[in-house]
Design a protein around this motif. Structure first.
Motif, PDB file in Angstrom:
ATOM      1  N   ARG A  26       0.837  -1.202   0.000  1.00  9.68           N
ATOM      2  CA  ARG A  26       0.000   0.000   0.000  1.00  9.68           C
ATOM      3  C   ARG A  26       0.872   1.251   0.000  1.00  9.68           C
ATOM      4  N   SER A  27       0.343   2.353  -0.537  1.00  7.86           N
ATOM      5  CA  SER A  27       1.078   3.610  -0.517  1.00  7.86           C
ATOM      6  C   SER A  27       1.176   4.125   0.915  1.00  7.86           C
ATOM      7  N   LEU A  28       2.316   4.698   1.244  1.00  5.26           N
ATOM      8  CA  LEU A  28       2.642   5.084   2.606  1.00  5.26           C
ATOM      9  C   LEU A  28       1.593   6.023   3.207  1.00  5.26           C
ATOM     10  N   ASN A  29       0.897   5.523   4.225  1.00  3.40           N
ATOM     11  CA  ASN A  29      -0.103   6.269   5.010  1.00  3.40           C
ATOM     12  C   ASN A  29      -1.335   6.701   4.218  1.00  3.40           C
ATOM     13  N   GLU A  30      -1.377   6.414   2.922  1.00  2.00           N
ATOM     14  CA  GLU A  30      -2.518   6.858   2.122  1.00  2.00           C
ATOM     15  C   GLU A  30      -3.748   5.995   2.432  1.00  2.00           C
ATOM     16  N   GLY A  31      -4.790   6.637   2.933  1.00  9.41           N
ATOM     17  CA  GLY A  31      -6.010   5.917   3.276  1.00  9.41           C
ATOM     18  C   GLY A  31      -5.886   5.071   4.525  1.00  9.41           C
ATOM     19  N   PHE A  32      -4.799   5.217   5.264  1.00 13.65           N
ATOM     20  CA  PHE A  32      -4.632   4.427   6.483  1.00 13.65           C
ATOM     21  C   PHE A  32      -5.594   4.934   7.558  1.00 13.65           C
ATOM     22  N   SER A  33      -6.144   4.012   8.322  1.00 11.24           N
ATOM     23  CA  SER A  33      -6.891   4.400   9.511  1.00 11.24           C
ATOM     24  C   SER A  33      -5.905   4.857  10.577  1.00 11.24           C
ATOM     25  N   GLY A  34      -6.424   5.475  11.633  1.00 11.28           N
ATOM     26  CA  GLY A  34      -5.538   5.897  12.712  1.00 11.28           C
ATOM     27  C   GLY A  34      -4.764   4.737  13.303  1.00 11.28           C
ATOM     28  N   GLY A  35      -5.436   3.610  13.468  1.00 10.94           N
ATOM     29  CA  GLY A  35      -4.780   2.432  14.012  1.00 10.94           C
ATOM     30  C   GLY A  35      -3.711   1.886  13.089  1.00 10.94           C
ATOM     31  N   GLU A  36      -3.969   1.917  11.767  1.00 12.54           N
ATOM     32  CA  GLU A  36      -2.976   1.430  10.800  1.00 12.54           C
ATOM     33  C   GLU A  36      -1.730   2.315  10.799  1.00 12.54           C
ATOM     34  N   LYS A  37      -1.933   3.613  10.951  1.00 13.73           N
ATOM     35  CA  LYS A  37      -0.776   4.518  11.006  1.00 13.73           C
ATOM     36  C   LYS A  37       0.093   4.203  12.219  1.00 13.73           C
ATOM     37  N   LYS A  38      -0.544   3.986  13.346  1.00 12.93           N
ATOM     38  CA  LYS A  38       0.212   3.700  14.554  1.00 12.93           C
ATOM     39  C   LYS A  38       0.893   2.337  14.478  1.00 12.93           C
ATOM     40  N   ARG A  39       0.221   1.379  13.885  1.00  8.35           N
ATOM     41  CA  ARG A  39       0.829   0.051  13.751  1.00  8.35           C
ATOM     42  C   ARG A  39       2.036   0.108  12.816  1.00  8.35           C
ATOM     43  N   HIS A  40       1.939   0.935  11.779  1.00 10.37           N
ATOM     44  CA  HIS A  40       3.069   1.101  10.876  1.00 10.37           C
ATOM     45  C   HIS A  40       4.256   1.734  11.596  1.00 10.37           C
ATOM     46  N   GLU A  41       3.980   2.671  12.521  1.00 11.93           N
ATOM     47  CA  GLU A  41       5.060   3.274  13.283  1.00 11.93           C
ATOM     48  C   GLU A  41       5.759   2.236  14.166  1.00 11.93           C
ATOM     49  N   ILE A  42       4.974   1.337  14.746  1.00 10.74           N
ATOM     50  CA  ILE A  42       5.566   0.271  15.559  1.00 10.74           C
ATOM     51  C   ILE A  42       6.402  -0.655  14.682  1.00 10.74           C
ATOM     52  N   LEU A  43       5.940  -0.902  13.455  1.00 13.07           N
ATOM     53  CA  LEU A  43       6.711  -1.705  12.507  1.00 13.07           C
ATOM     54  C   LEU A  43       8.045  -1.032  12.197  1.00 13.07           C
ATOM     55  N   GLN A  44       8.024   0.287  12.010  1.00 15.11           N
ATOM     56  CA  GLN A  44       9.273   1.023  11.797  1.00 15.11           C
ATOM     57  C   GLN A  44      10.207   0.868  12.995  1.00 15.11           C
ATOM     58  N   LEU A  45       9.652   0.981  14.192  1.00 11.97           N
ATOM     59  CA  LEU A  45      10.467   0.819  15.398  1.00 11.97           C
ATOM     60  C   LEU A  45      11.146  -0.542  15.426  1.00 11.97           C
TER      61      LEU A  45
END
Length: 237
Positions: A148-167
């Protein structure tokens, strides 16, 4: 052991009426002192407008925020002298309150580029995909998420989960989480999250400075009493 040291930090921003960005500066942070060590979780709590996010962006090097006094060091190195990307390579991570959407850049490409920048060399694609999929599996993230395109159309929860993935993949020394194990500086005005992420230290932020500090029990006091006793007479907005 890694350590982030903030000493007498003063930060200003240009007033919205100033079009040049060089005049009409408004001071937001007014002498912040804070030490975050590896393995510790610090929670900065305070009402809206108290300067919590300003602290996060100043540490990360956002050009909007002008440091007028004080120092920020990571393991003895001058963070304020570093470029934004150098701060990331040194081990600082910022999870922003409002992550930017980047259409056309997939999550997997973004993560591999970030990992390459931090580690200093590009991981072999096969190894990286295995590492990324393993981290995604541990976080119960669907494999299609990677394309998926970075943060495009992400829900709030998906954005936060992606940040944890980055961590998980970047493994920073110090993570600054703005409204969301290295050292962690967690910025929030909601005490509910602290039921799940138990801090070692709680700092109350009002008027651009820390006005009280304590252990996790302080968060319970704030849950029951709010910030009124810190924002009344004598507290500077």
């Amino acid at each position: 052991m890694s350590s982030l040291e903030i000493r007498d930090l003063h930060v200003s921003v240009a007033d919205s009426a100033s079009h040049t960005g060089t005049g009409n500066l408004r001071e937001i942070l007014r002498g912040v002192n804070l030490t975050v060590k590896d393995g510790q979780t610090h929670a900065i709590m305070g009402p809206n407008g108290s300067g919590k996010s300003t602290l996060a962006y100043a540490i990360a090097g956002h050009p909007k925020y002008l440091v007028t006094q004080g120092s920020v060091t990571l393991d003895g190195e001058d963070v304020l002298a570093m470029s934004v990307d150098a701060r990331a390579r040194a081990g600082l991570f910022l999870a922003m309150q409002y992550p930017v959407e980047v259409p056309g850049v997939s999550v997997s490409n973004f993560l591999r580029t970030a990992v390459t920048a931090v580690r200093g060399e590009a991981p072999k694609l096969r190894n990286f995909m295995k590492e990324m999929r393993g981290a995604m599996g541990a976080l119960s993230i669907d494999s299609e998420f990677a394309e998926r395109s970075l943060n495009e159309g992400f829900s709030g929860g998906e954005k936060k989960r992606h940040e944890i993935l980055q961590l998980e993949l970047l493994d920073p020394k110090i993570a600054v989480l703005d409204e969301t194990d290295s050292g962690v500086l967690l910025i929030t005005h909601y005490t509910r999250i602290l039921r799940y992420v138990r801090p070692d230290f709680v700092h109350v932020f009002v008027g651009g400075r820390i006005v009280e500090e304590g252990g996790p029990e302080l968060a319970e006091v704030l849950e029951n009493e709010g910030y009124e006793r810190f924002t009344g007479a004598g507290a500077t907005a």
